[in-house]
Design a protein around this motif. Structure first.
Motif, PDB file in Angstrom:
ATOM      1  N   SER A 318      33.578  30.635  36.043  1.00 48.30           N
ATOM      2  CA  SER A 318      32.467  31.100  35.215  1.00 48.30           C
ATOM      3  C   SER A 318      31.210  30.251  35.345  1.00 48.30           C
ATOM      4  N   ILE A 319      31.317  29.037  35.898  1.00 44.68           N
ATOM      5  CA  ILE A 319      30.130  28.185  35.990  1.00 44.68           C
ATOM      6  C   ILE A 319      29.282  28.496  37.223  1.00 44.68           C
ATOM      7  N   PHE A 320      29.772  29.358  38.115  1.00 43.10           N
ATOM      8  CA  PHE A 320      29.043  29.663  39.340  1.00 43.10           C
ATOM      9  C   PHE A 320      28.067  30.814  39.131  1.00 43.10           C
ATOM     10  N   ASP A 321      26.863  30.624  39.635  1.00 41.18           N
ATOM     11  CA  ASP A 321      25.919  31.728  39.738  1.00 41.18           C
ATOM     12  C   ASP A 321      26.489  32.729  40.747  1.00 41.18           C
ATOM     13  N   PRO A 322      26.405  34.045  40.488  1.00 43.02           N
ATOM     14  CA  PRO A 322      26.911  35.022  41.456  1.00 43.02           C
ATOM     15  C   PRO A 322      26.296  34.874  42.841  1.00 43.02           C
ATOM     16  N   ALA A 323      25.084  34.293  42.904  1.00 40.49           N
ATOM     17  CA  ALA A 323      24.432  34.118  44.199  1.00 40.49           C
ATOM     18  C   ALA A 323      24.932  32.888  44.955  1.00 40.49           C
ATOM     19  N   ASP A 324      25.721  32.055  44.300  1.00 38.75           N
ATOM     20  CA  ASP A 324      26.183  30.799  44.889  1.00 38.75           C
ATOM     21  C   ASP A 324      27.237  31.089  45.960  1.00 38.75           C
ATOM     22  N   ALA A 325      26.937  30.724  47.204  1.00 42.58           N
ATOM     23  CA  ALA A 325      27.869  30.992  48.308  1.00 42.58           C
ATOM     24  C   ALA A 325      29.202  30.305  48.103  1.00 42.58           C
ATOM     25  N   ARG A 326      29.216  29.222  47.373  1.00 44.16           N
ATOM     26  CA  ARG A 326      30.462  28.485  47.172  1.00 44.16           C
ATOM     27  C   ARG A 326      31.458  29.276  46.340  1.00 44.16           C
ATOM     28  N   ARG A 327      30.976  30.254  45.573  1.00 43.12           N
ATOM     29  CA  ARG A 327      31.893  31.095  44.809  1.00 43.12           C
ATOM     30  C   ARG A 327      32.762  31.938  45.741  1.00 43.12           C
ATOM     31  N   ASP A 328      32.282  32.144  46.971  1.00 40.91           N
ATOM     32  CA  ASP A 328      33.071  32.909  47.946  1.00 40.91           C
ATOM     33  C   ASP A 328      34.281  32.127  48.442  1.00 40.91           C
ATOM     34  N   LEU A 329      34.366  30.855  48.073  1.00 40.87           N
ATOM     35  CA  LEU A 329      35.534  30.054  48.399  1.00 40.87           C
ATOM     36  C   LEU A 329      36.576  30.104  47.290  1.00 40.87           C
ATOM     37  N   LEU A 330      36.405  31.060  46.364  1.00 41.48           N
ATOM     38  CA  LEU A 330      37.344  31.274  45.269  1.00 41.48           C
ATOM     39  C   LEU A 330      37.824  32.735  45.292  1.00 41.48           C
ATOM     40  N   THR A 331      39.041  32.958  44.841  1.00 43.37           N
ATOM     41  CA  THR A 331      39.601  34.314  44.847  1.00 43.37           C
ATOM     42  C   THR A 331      39.120  35.097  43.618  1.00 43.37           C
ATOM     43  N   GLY A 332      37.838  35.438  43.598  1.00 41.88           N
ATOM     44  CA  GLY A 332      37.314  36.196  42.479  1.00 41.88           C
ATOM     45  C   GLY A 332      37.887  37.598  42.392  1.00 41.88           C
ATOM     46  N   LYS A 333      38.136  38.200  43.534  1.00 42.55           N
ATOM     47  CA  LYS A 333      38.688  39.557  43.588  1.00 42.55           C
ATOM     48  C   LYS A 333      39.374  39.737  44.933  1.00 42.55           C
ATOM     49  N   PHE A 334      40.584  40.258  44.918  1.00 42.36           N
ATOM     50  CA  PHE A 334      41.278  40.501  46.175  1.00 42.36           C
ATOM     51  C   PHE A 334      42.344  41.574  45.979  1.00 42.36           C
ATOM     52  N   ARG A 335      42.734  42.180  47.077  1.00 41.03           N
ATOM     53  CA  ARG A 335      43.821  43.162  47.056  1.00 41.03           C
ATOM     54  C   ARG A 335      45.124  42.422  47.299  1.00 41.03           C
ATOM     55  N   THR A 336      46.064  42.586  46.395  1.00 43.47           N
ATOM     56  CA  THR A 336      47.335  41.888  46.519  1.00 43.47           C
ATOM     57  C   THR A 336      48.174  42.487  47.641  1.00 43.47           C
ATOM     58  N   ILE A 337      49.229  41.781  48.011  1.00 39.96           N
ATOM     59  CA  ILE A 337      50.111  42.279  49.063  1.00 39.96           C
ATOM     60  C   ILE A 337      50.840  43.538  48.605  1.00 39.96           C
ATOM     61  N   TYR A 338      50.765  43.850  47.309  1.00 40.77           N
ATOM     62  CA  TYR A 338      51.401  45.048  46.782  1.00 40.77           C
ATOM     63  C   TYR A 338      50.401  46.203  46.623  1.00 40.77           C
ATOM     64  N   GLY A 339      49.139  45.959  47.029  1.00 41.59           N
ATOM     65  CA  GLY A 339      48.152  47.020  47.022  1.00 41.59           C
ATOM     66  C   GLY A 339      47.295  47.119  45.778  1.00 41.59           C
ATOM     67  N   GLN A 340      47.541  46.286  44.783  1.00 42.27           N
ATOM     68  CA  GLN A 340      46.721  46.306  43.576  1.00 42.27           C
ATOM     69  C   GLN A 340      45.517  45.386  43.739  1.00 42.27           C
ATOM     70  N   ILE A 341      44.542  45.558  42.852  1.00 44.90           N
ATOM     71  CA  ILE A 341      43.369  44.690  42.844  1.00 44.90           C
ATOM     72  C   ILE A 341      43.566  43.607  41.790  1.00 44.90           C
ATOM     73  N   MET A 342      43.461  42.358  42.197  1.00 40.89           N
ATOM     74  CA  MET A 342      43.482  41.219  41.278  1.00 40.89           C
ATOM     75  C   MET A 342      42.044  40.759  41.112  1.00 40.89           C
ATOM     76  N   ALA A 343      41.537  40.737  39.886  1.00 43.43           N
ATOM     77  CA  ALA A 343      40.131  40.410  39.670  1.00 43.43           C
ATOM     78  C   ALA A 343      39.959  39.523  38.445  1.00 43.43           C
ATOM     79  N   VAL A 344      38.965  38.661  38.511  1.00 42.22           N
ATOM     80  CA  VAL A 344      38.615  37.791  37.395  1.00 42.22           C
ATOM     81  C   VAL A 344      38.017  38.649  36.278  1.00 42.22           C
TER      82      VAL A 344
END
Length: 523
Positions: A318-344
């Motif tokens: 939550s401390i990262f600005d959405p424009a901060d490239a370093r936030r891309d080094l965190l799993t903010g949103k991803f598709r799980t190996i089971y096909g679901q979306i995991m999101a913050v």
């Protein structure tokens, strides 16, 4: 673990260890050597390589390959752990004691590296490089490398325990008294470290071939010396030493090159931002072939069949600005190996508003600085950063602020990091006080160096600066207590800047006793 002959003589077979370390996670094998046969410059090179191998100790979890970061990251406010990692839970929740296996393991790893460095130094000193077709310059380089590694080991030892036994001689010179070594005052240990690092910076080359990025350079010695001066709050010495690292052979990986995200790519082996790394590699003939535990522990099973032992608190995302490239080094949103979306969840700066059939609300985020494991590929063959140029810039910015208050150079240095991350730059007018700029620098350090082993040291140093006291833990307490499952776990009677001495060491070393841990653990 007592520093007995089993440990001291361990380094005696470093030339054997240098060869066996190519077996990745397999245990190293040792044998007795005859020092009289180690007379060639090639033997000096083998000794150096065997000493470097001590950075990972025995296997993919040892020392810089994993366990050291448990001690540097878990007690902070960013990294947490899963309930299955019992030793990690103790560290994370500040319930550890002298029996904690990770504390014991890191202590042993550090002094194994010290032992190897001492034995290597003696071997190299006794080799006549010139008479064997080489040069004194190479001999001094080899000595500089092992002395740098000894200083690094003692940097960790003193950061974690303060006063520790000081050994700067080979086992052949040990007396009976050395079987039960007493503790040495931290300041005296640091004097020995400074002597080692000053020798190293004077005798190490500025660069190596790209394939040998893991070797210590003069810049690495200067950067580590600057880090030591920062820890000692010696701002002028720190600022001056760190300036010597700038405008040499290092720079930030630019946005045009892929920026901070690509810095941590598995394919990025020798970037100019790396000052010193543990180079984990499966490449044939790679220097210091090692694997590490970060890939398997950095991400969860749902992401890529990782073990997920290094989750990060949602509050950190939550401390990262959405424009901060370093936030891309965190799993903010991803598709799980089971096909679901995991999101913050949205309340933490993510996208998810509610759980559903196809959406899972994340309870943690995970860092992507270490290449993911893939399908059961649990060996991590990527760089583990120990010193990098961004750290040099922010340390100098901090030192200059402590010396002079808000100043244009400090702001410019911070802006180099922010600009690379895609953020707007500060102006000098943004800061009305030393405290305001100090807080901004530590905020930037938190976002830049998460899961790189810097957070605990930063919280302790920040506490000392903000509290104007060498024993202050004001910032450590402020940041850590809200992340504890039970805030009452924190005790003002405990000095969290120092870990307890391992019980194994106390029980086997007659110079030590359990009273040394008074004030280091909760009673």
């Amino acid at each position: 673990m007592k520093l007995n002959k089993n440990i001291i003589l361990l380094a005696g077979s470093i030339s054997i260890a240098a060869l066996s370390c190519k077996n990745g996670l397999k245990e190293e094998t040792y044998s007795v050597f005859d020092a009289n046969t180690l007379t060639k410059p090639a033997n000096g090179e083998q000794a150096v390589r065997g000493t470097y191998a001590g950075l990972k100790d025995n296997g993919g979890y040892g020392y810089y390959a994993g366990f050291l970061y448990w001690l540097y990251e878990y007690p902070g406010d960013v990294v947490t752990t899963t309930l299955t990692a019992r030793q990690g839970v103790q560290l994370d929740q500040l319930t550890y004691d002298a029996n904690n296996a990770t504390i014991n393991d890191v202590w042993t790893s550090i002094f194994r590296l010290v032992s190897r460095a001492n034995e290597s130094e003696e071997i190299i000193k006794n080799i006549d490089y010139v008479a064997n077709g080489s040069s004194d310059a190479l001999k001094r380089q080899h000595l500089g490398e092992v002395r740098f590694l000894r200083a690094l080991a003692y940097y960790d030892a003193t950061s974690l325990w303060g006063n520790v036994p000081l050994f700067i001689k080979p086992s052949s010179q040990y007396t009976e008294a050395d079987e039960n070594p007493p503790l040495t005052e931290q300041s005296k240990v640091e004097d020995a470290m400074i002597a080692d690092l000053e020798y190293a910076e004077a005798n190490l080359p500025e660069t190596y071939a790209a394939s040998e990025v893991a070797r210590a350079t003069s810049g690495a010695a200067k950067a580590l010396l600057g880090r030591l001066y920062m820890r000692r709050l010696e701002w002028k010495k720190a600022a001056d030493k760190l300036a010597e690292v700038m405008n040499k052979n290092y720079d930030l990986r630019t946005r045009a090159e892929g920026g901070v995200v690509s810095l941590f790519s598995r394919d990025n082996r020798s970037d100019n931002e790396f000052i010193f790394v543990l180079k984990s590699s499966s490449e044939v003939d790679a220097y210091t072939i090692n694997s590490n535990s970060f890939g398997q522990n950095s991400t969860p099973w749902d992401y890529n069949r990782g073990w997920g032992n290094f989750p990060l608190n949602l509050s950190f995302y939550s401390i990262f600005d959405p424009a901060d490239a370093r936030r891309d080094l965190l799993t903010g949103k991803f598709r799980t190996i089971y096909g679901q979306i995991m999101a913050v969840p949205k309340q933490y700066g993510g996208e998810a508003t509610a759980a559903g059939r196809d959406t899972i609300l994340a309870t943690f985020v995970y860092n992507l600085k270490y290449p993911h494991t893939g399908n059961y590929n649990y060996s991590g063959f990527n760089n583990v950063t120990i010193l990098r140029y961004a750290d040099v810039l922010l340390m100098r910015a901090e030192a200059l602020n402590e010396l002079n208050g808000p100043n244009q150079e400090s702001v410019t240095l911070v802006n180099q990091i922010r600009s690379r991350a895609g953020l707007t730059e500060y102006t000098l007018a943004s800061f009305g006080s030393k405290a305001a700029l100090r807080d901004a620098i530590f905020d930037e350090r938190n976002k830049e160096f998460f899961m790189e082993g810097r957070r605990r040291d930063d919280l302790i140093r920040w506490s000392r600066e903000a509290g104007n006291s060498p024993t202050s833990l004001v910032k450590f307490k402020e940041k850590v207590v809200p992340t504890l499952k039970d805030p009452n776990t924190y005790s003002d009677a405990v000095n969290y800047a120092l870990y307890p001495y391992p019980l194994n060491e106390i029980q086997s070393n007659t110079s030590l006793n359990q009273s040394l841990n008074d004030g280091r653990v909760r009673r």
